[in-house]
Design an enzyme around this catalytic site. Structure first.
Site, mmCIF file in Angstrom:
data_model
loop_
_atom_site.group_PDB
_atom_site.id
_atom_site.type_symbol
_atom_site.label_atom_id
_atom_site.label_comp_id
_atom_site.label_asym_id
_atom_site.label_seq_id
_atom_site.Cartn_x
_atom_site.Cartn_y
_atom_site.Cartn_z
ATOM 1 N N ALA A 1 13.038 -38.282 11.051
ATOM 2 C CA ALA A 1 11.691 -38.030 10.413
ATOM 3 C C ALA A 1 10.783 -39.069 11.324
ATOM 4 O O ALA A 1 9.872 -38.431 11.626
ATOM 5 C CB ALA A 1 11.801 -38.787 9.192
ATOM 6 N N GLY A 2 11.215 -39.946 11.912
ATOM 7 C CA GLY A 2 10.221 -40.653 12.980
ATOM 8 C C GLY A 2 10.151 -39.989 14.085
ATOM 9 O O GLY A 2 9.087 -39.651 14.640
ATOM 10 N N ALA A 3 11.085 -39.037 14.713
ATOM 11 C CA ALA A 3 10.652 -38.178 15.873
ATOM 12 C C ALA A 3 9.644 -37.101 15.383
ATOM 13 O O ALA A 3 8.872 -36.743 16.316
ATOM 14 C CB ALA A 3 12.033 -37.536 16.330
ATOM 15 N N THR B 1 23.142 -37.657 9.807
ATOM 16 C CA THR B 1 23.107 -37.308 8.520
ATOM 17 C C THR B 1 24.221 -36.611 7.969
ATOM 18 O O THR B 1 24.865 -36.905 6.861
ATOM 19 C CB THR B 1 21.811 -36.789 7.871
ATOM 20 O OG1 THR B 1 20.687 -37.901 8.097
ATOM 21 C CG2 THR B 1 21.920 -36.672 6.604
ATOM 22 N N ALA C 1 19.276 -46.850 2.159
ATOM 23 C CA ALA C 1 20.531 -46.817 1.698
ATOM 24 C C ALA C 1 20.764 -48.258 1.524
ATOM 25 O O ALA C 1 19.678 -49.098 2.168
ATOM 26 C CB ALA C 1 21.480 -46.466 2.792
ATOM 27 N N GLU D 1 0.887 -1.256 -0.281
ATOM 28 C CA GLU D 1 0.076 -0.023 0.055
ATOM 29 C C GLU D 1 0.963 1.333 -0.121
ATOM 30 O O GLU D 1 0.583 2.490 -0.865
ATOM 31 C CB GLU D 1 -0.888 0.013 1.321
ATOM 32 C CG GLU D 1 -1.898 -1.087 1.339
ATOM 33 C CD GLU D 1 -1.305 -2.275 1.954
ATOM 34 O OE1 GLU D 1 -2.279 -3.131 2.731
ATOM 35 O OE2 GLU D 1 -0.097 -2.641 1.853
#
Length: 354
Positions: free
Chosen positions: A263-265, A189, A155, A46
């Protein structure tokens, strides 16, 4: 409003602030001013539109994709700026879901300005889905991406994982990363793959924040600490605390690429909102799974997904989905010790990290 939406789409993605466009029209419907928000810390749409005028704003109509803000942050309230400029009518696409900034429409009406709401509302809201989610939930939206074989392995038994998916799938990952404010992995990782964790092959104004979750020390020589992008190591095992810190930093969309433990957590905590699965036409039969302990002990506890899209990326299958609300864990409370991250934090290598 069509033109205002076009302008709004010029705003940066990602950004802590929503993308907003504004068009000023005169009594004959001619466009006499326009503007859009260029990102956090810059003038709102604006204000930019008002500054573009070659004539007084008195009597004009302002068409804006998002309800003018009604609070003072880095800039002043846009509702007050429109009032002071003498705007006579304001047309709004989406109402502001942010309770700290909402109320601009009411303020305009109380000042005697005609307000029209909901013009192309859905299209206006679609411009800022991640920002809207973060504002409503008080945390970033989390997108879990993984690459796996058709039998769910990320993997092989010997730990090798590059490359599970094709170059086309990996290129898509970079395009998706570019939409996110933060890319998140675990220390495991990081140690296993030593990824750069950057967006490559795409012209972007700045790299997403690289986030490494976990307590383990990491060598400063690792690629994730390069000067290509900023990096944050959160010595934390609580996914909710991770997201709280990222929310504090203005992150609206998180790209979760950590290993199966991480990912699980997040699944156990109910803190995954979208899934992007890249599945390669390969079978391994053993090796690291794509997902670790997700808090499921019987089939009735399975995390159910709703499939949104299935497509091909070269030889690979891409599945996009979101959690079924009826089976999703409640993320409303902080995690108890049983849902914290394993100290290894996803030590298995992942086939898609680079």
């Amino acid at each position: 409003m069509e033109r205002a939406l076009e302008l709004a789409a010029l705003g940066p993605v990602p950004d802590p602030n929503p993308r907003v466009g504004c068009v000023l029209i005169d009594e004959r419907g001619r466009v006499v001013g326009q503007g859009h928000h260029h990102g956090a810390g810059t003038p709102h749409a604006e204000i930019e539109a008002l500054r573009s005028l070659a004539r007084p704003a008195s009597g004009l109509t302002a068409v804006v994709t998002l309800e003018p803000c009604n609070h003072t942050g880095r800039t002043g309230p846009c509702s007050q700026a429109l009032i002071e400029a003498g705007i006579s009518r304001v047309v709004i696409g989406q109402d502001d879901p942010n309770p700290q900034a909402a109320g601009g429409g009411v303020a305009l009406e109380e000042a005697g300005i005609q307000v029209v709401r909901g013009v192309l509302r859905d299209r206006a809201a679609a411009l800022n889905q991640d920002w809207d989610f973060a504002v409503r939930h008080g945390r970033p939206k989390v997108v879990w991406k993984y690459a796996a074989t058709l039998d769910g392995r990320s993997a092989a038994a010997d730990g090798t994982s590059r490359w599970i998916t094709s170059s086309l799938a990996r290129a898509q990952v970079h395009r998706e990363r570019a939409r996110c404010g933060a890319l998140v992995i675990g220390t495991g990782t990081a140690l296993a793959d030593d990824p750069r964790l950057t967006v490559r092959g795409i012209d972007i104004p700045h790299q997403p924040l690289r986030v490494v979750v976990g307590h383990r020390e990491l060598p400063s020589s690792m690629q994730v600490f390069s000067d290509e992008a900023p990096t944050l190591q959160l010595r934390e095992h609580d996914p909710a605390a991770v997201l709280a810190e990222l929310d504090r930093r203005g992150i609206r969309r998180v790209w979760l690429e950590g290993g199966p433990t991480l990912a699980g957590a997040f699944w156990r905590a109910g803190l995954i909102d979208e899934v992007v699965a890249h599945l390669a036409p390969k079978l391994l039969g053993s090796g690291a799974p794509a997902l670790g302990d997700a808090g499921v002990s019987t089939i009735g506890e399975a995390h159910r997904l709703v499939i949104d899209e299935v497509s091909m990326l070269g030889p690979d299958l891409c599945v996009r989905a979101h959690p079924d609300p009826g089976t999703r864990p409640d993320p409303g409370t902080r995690l108890d010790p049983g849902t914290r991250l394993d100290p290894q934090c996803g030590a298995q290598g992942r086939g898609s990290h680079e």
